[in-house]
Motif scaffolding. Structure first.
Motif, PDB file in Angstrom:
ATOM      1  N   ALA A  17      37.302  46.085  33.153  1.00 23.32           N
ATOM      2  CA  ALA A  17      37.041  47.070  32.116  1.00 23.32           C
ATOM      3  C   ALA A  17      37.427  46.535  30.738  1.00 23.32           C
ATOM      4  O   ALA A  17      36.738  46.789  29.757  1.00 23.32           O
ATOM      5  N   VAL A  18      38.508  45.788  30.663  1.00 20.45           N
ATOM      6  CA  VAL A  18      38.980  45.255  29.386  1.00 20.45           C
ATOM      7  C   VAL A  18      38.059  44.160  28.878  1.00 20.45           C
ATOM      8  O   VAL A  18      37.813  44.060  27.687  1.00 20.45           O
ATOM      9  N   THR A  19      37.502  43.351  29.781  1.00 20.36           N
ATOM     10  CA  THR A  19      36.762  42.182  29.337  1.00 20.36           C
ATOM     11  C   THR A  19      35.260  42.396  29.223  1.00 20.36           C
ATOM     12  O   THR A  19      34.552  41.502  28.827  1.00 20.36           O
ATOM     13  N   VAL A  20      34.773  43.570  29.559  1.00 22.29           N
ATOM     14  CA  VAL A  20      33.335  43.824  29.443  1.00 22.29           C
ATOM     15  C   VAL A  20      32.967  43.947  27.973  1.00 22.29           C
ATOM     16  O   VAL A  20      33.623  44.622  27.203  1.00 22.29           O
ATOM     17  N   VAL A  21      31.907  43.269  27.614  1.00 23.19           N
ATOM     18  CA  VAL A  21      31.395  43.347  26.257  1.00 23.19           C
ATOM     19  C   VAL A  21      29.979  43.902  26.357  1.00 23.19           C
ATOM     20  O   VAL A  21      29.147  43.353  27.064  1.00 23.19           O
ATOM     21  N   LEU A  22      29.710  44.998  25.682  1.00 23.73           N
ATOM     22  CA  LEU A  22      28.380  45.594  25.710  1.00 23.73           C
ATOM     23  C   LEU A  22      27.706  45.420  24.357  1.00 23.73           C
ATOM     24  O   LEU A  22      28.318  45.608  23.317  1.00 23.73           O
ATOM     25  N   PHE A  23      26.450  45.077  24.411  1.00 22.30           N
ATOM     26  CA  PHE A  23      25.661  44.930  23.204  1.00 22.30           C
ATOM     27  C   PHE A  23      24.476  45.870  23.325  1.00 22.30           C
ATOM     28  O   PHE A  23      23.823  45.908  24.360  1.00 22.30           O
ATOM     29  N   SER A  24      24.179  46.599  22.286  1.00 21.16           N
ATOM     30  CA  SER A  24      23.024  47.480  22.346  1.00 21.16           C
ATOM     31  C   SER A  24      21.914  46.892  21.499  1.00 21.16           C
ATOM     32  O   SER A  24      22.141  46.265  20.489  1.00 21.16           O
ATOM     33  N   GLY A  25      20.722  47.118  21.954  1.00 18.37           N
ATOM     34  CA  GLY A  25      19.563  46.617  21.237  1.00 18.37           C
ATOM     35  C   GLY A  25      18.348  47.403  21.660  1.00 18.37           C
ATOM     36  O   GLY A  25      18.433  48.368  22.404  1.00 18.37           O
ATOM     37  N   SER A  26      17.207  46.977  21.198  1.00 14.10           N
ATOM     38  CA  SER A  26      15.986  47.713  21.496  1.00 14.10           C
ATOM     39  C   SER A  26      15.614  47.628  22.965  1.00 14.10           C
ATOM     40  O   SER A  26      15.000  48.528  23.504  1.00 14.10           O
ATOM     41  N   VAL A  27      15.974  46.545  23.628  1.00 14.74           N
ATOM     42  CA  VAL A  27      15.629  46.363  25.030  1.00 14.74           C
ATOM     43  C   VAL A  27      16.629  47.083  25.935  1.00 14.74           C
ATOM     44  O   VAL A  27      16.284  47.518  27.018  1.00 14.74           O
ATOM     45  N   GLY A  28      17.849  47.228  25.511  1.00 17.11           N
ATOM     46  CA  GLY A  28      18.880  47.870  26.323  1.00 17.11           C
ATOM     47  C   GLY A  28      20.198  47.155  26.153  1.00 17.11           C
ATOM     48  O   GLY A  28      20.335  46.227  25.364  1.00 17.11           O
ATOM     49  N   ALA A  29      21.165  47.600  26.908  1.00 16.42           N
ATOM     50  CA  ALA A  29      22.511  47.032  26.808  1.00 16.42           C
ATOM     51  C   ALA A  29      22.606  45.735  27.598  1.00 16.42           C
ATOM     52  O   ALA A  29      21.970  45.568  28.625  1.00 16.42           O
ATOM     53  N   VAL A  30      23.437  44.824  27.098  1.00 17.56           N
ATOM     54  CA  VAL A  30      23.717  43.556  27.763  1.00 17.56           C
ATOM     55  C   VAL A  30      25.200  43.554  28.097  1.00 17.56           C
ATOM     56  O   VAL A  30      26.023  43.881  27.255  1.00 17.56           O
ATOM     57  N   SER A  31      25.546  43.199  29.327  1.00 18.24           N
ATOM     58  CA  SER A  31      26.964  43.106  29.672  1.00 18.24           C
ATOM     59  C   SER A  31      27.328  41.661  29.955  1.00 18.24           C
ATOM     60  O   SER A  31      26.560  40.913  30.551  1.00 18.24           O
ATOM     61  N   ARG A  32      28.512  41.295  29.497  1.00 22.53           N
ATOM     62  CA  ARG A  32      29.043  39.940  29.697  1.00 22.53           C
ATOM     63  C   ARG A  32      30.527  40.076  29.934  1.00 22.53           C
ATOM     64  O   ARG A  32      31.212  40.736  29.171  1.00 22.53           O
ATOM     65  N   TYR A  33      31.033  39.414  30.971  1.00 22.04           N
ATOM     66  CA  TYR A  33      32.466  39.476  31.216  1.00 22.04           C
ATOM     67  C   TYR A  33      32.938  38.319  32.090  1.00 22.04           C
ATOM     68  O   TYR A  33      32.175  37.738  32.841  1.00 22.04           O
ATOM     69  N   PHE A  34      34.201  37.965  31.936  1.00 17.89           N
ATOM     70  CA  PHE A  34      34.918  37.051  32.813  1.00 17.89           C
ATOM     71  C   PHE A  34      35.624  37.896  33.856  1.00 17.89           C
ATOM     72  O   PHE A  34      35.978  39.043  33.599  1.00 17.89           O
ATOM     73  N   TYR A  35      35.892  37.311  35.021  1.00 17.45           N
ATOM     74  CA  TYR A  35      36.733  37.980  36.009  1.00 17.45           C
ATOM     75  C   TYR A  35      37.376  36.949  36.929  1.00 17.45           C
ATOM     76  O   TYR A  35      36.931  35.800  37.004  1.00 17.45           O
ATOM     77  N   ILE A  36      38.454  37.350  37.555  1.00 21.51           N
ATOM     78  CA  ILE A  36      39.133  36.554  38.565  1.00 21.51           C
ATOM     79  C   ILE A  36      39.245  37.417  39.812  1.00 21.51           C
ATOM     80  O   ILE A  36      39.188  38.643  39.732  1.00 21.51           O
ATOM     81  N   LEU A  37      39.377  36.780  40.964  1.00 23.90           N
ATOM     82  CA  LEU A  37      39.408  37.519  42.224  1.00 23.90           C
ATOM     83  C   LEU A  37      40.819  37.552  42.786  1.00 23.90           C
ATOM     84  O   LEU A  37      41.180  36.729  43.615  1.00 23.90           O
ATOM     85  N   GLY A  38      41.625  38.474  42.316  1.00 26.29           N
ATOM     86  CA  GLY A  38      42.950  38.665  42.892  1.00 26.29           C
ATOM     87  C   GLY A  38      43.918  37.536  42.616  1.00 26.29           C
ATOM     88  O   GLY A  38      43.872  36.900  41.578  1.00 26.29           O
ATOM     89  N   ALA A  39      44.786  37.306  43.608  1.00 22.50           N
ATOM     90  CA  ALA A  39      45.875  36.346  43.432  1.00 22.50           C
ATOM     91  C   ALA A  39      45.894  35.342  44.574  1.00 22.50           C
ATOM     92  O   ALA A  39      45.346  35.580  45.637  1.00 22.50           O
ATOM     93  N   GLY A  40      46.530  34.214  44.350  1.00 21.61           N
ATOM     94  CA  GLY A  40      46.785  33.228  45.392  1.00 21.61           C
ATOM     95  C   GLY A  40      45.601  32.345  45.743  1.00 21.61           C
ATOM     96  O   GLY A  40      44.574  32.346  45.076  1.00 21.61           O
ATOM     97  N   ASP A  41      45.791  31.589  46.829  1.00 26.42           N
ATOM     98  CA  ASP A  41      44.771  30.642  47.285  1.00 26.42           C
ATOM     99  C   ASP A  41      43.455  31.325  47.631  1.00 26.42           C
ATOM    100  O   ASP A  41      42.387  30.772  47.427  1.00 26.42           O
ATOM    101  N   GLN A  42      43.519  32.547  48.163  1.00 26.50           N
ATOM    102  CA  GLN A  42      42.301  33.262  48.545  1.00 26.50           C
ATOM    103  C   GLN A  42      41.411  33.523  47.334  1.00 26.50           C
ATOM    104  O   GLN A  42      40.203  33.647  47.458  1.00 26.50           O
ATOM    105  N   ALA A  43      42.005  33.632  46.177  1.00 26.55           N
ATOM    106  CA  ALA A  43      41.250  33.869  44.945  1.00 26.55           C
ATOM    107  C   ALA A  43      40.791  32.564  44.298  1.00 26.55           C
ATOM    108  O   ALA A  43      40.102  32.583  43.289  1.00 26.55           O
ATOM    109  N   GLY A  44      41.187  31.428  44.863  1.00 24.11           N
ATOM    110  CA  GLY A  44      40.812  30.141  44.292  1.00 24.11           C
ATOM    111  C   GLY A  44      41.836  29.566  43.342  1.00 24.11           C
ATOM    112  O   GLY A  44      41.573  28.584  42.658  1.00 24.11           O
ATOM    113  N   HIS A  45      43.021  30.192  43.262  1.00 29.25           N
ATOM    114  CA  HIS A  45      44.087  29.671  42.407  1.00 29.25           C
ATOM    115  C   HIS A  45      44.970  28.743  43.246  1.00 29.25           C
ATOM    116  O   HIS A  45      45.250  29.032  44.400  1.00 29.25           O
TER     117      HIS A  45
END
Length: 147
Positions: free
Chosen positions: A11-39
């Motif tokens: 929710a914090v990292t979502v960036v919305l842009f409005s335009g004539s075609v519609g909204a664009v969403s762009r965001y980074f995310y990580i999947l939890g913690a530890g090795d299972q998340a790829g850390h």
């Protein structure tokens, strides 16, 4: 509880842009913690490798991604982080394991996309990766300005 914090990060990292075609969403995310998340943080080590994903709803405008990072304490958003540490990714690869990040440090991350129509790079998203360890989190970043 971890799922709630991950959802809050989205929710914090979502960036919305409005335009004539519609909204664009762009965001980074990580999947939890530890090795299972790829850390990966080696025992008694001083650095971690952190897996970061991104989502761009208008990805059809781009043919490549570039993820860039720089330690937060030594930089400002005014500097181009892609001049320091960057990795090119194919359009179908929407993640990267950023290597050798200092444990406990914060990093500025930036995502750029190369426009398929003209080959120019465009800043798409900025975020701060906080508290590098097995449970890092993302905080809102700056606004992309393409000069």
């Amino acid at each position: 509880m971890r799922l709630l914090s991950t959802m809050a990060v989205l929710a914090v990292t979502v960036v919305l842009f409005s335009g004539s075609v519609g909204a664009v969403s762009r965001y980074f995310y990580i999947l939890g913690a530890g090795d299972q998340a790829g850390h990966f943080c080696p025992p008694e080590g001083t650095t971690c490798d952190i897996k970061v994903y991104w989502s761009v709803s208008d990805e059809d405008k781009y043919d490549k991604w570039k993820i860039c990072w720089k330690k937060k304490q030594s930089s400002t958003w005014g500097k181009d982080h892609c001049n320091y540490n960057s990795k090119l990714r194919k359009i179908e690869n929407r993640f990267y394991v950023i290597p050798d990040l200092e444990i406990g440090a914060d990093y500025r991350l930036k995502l750029e996309g190369r426009k398929a129509k003209n080959g120019k790079w465009k800043c798409l998203l900025k975020v701060v990766l906080r508290n590098v360890n097995y449970s890092p989190w993302l905080a809102s970043g700056g606004i992309c300005i393409n000069l």
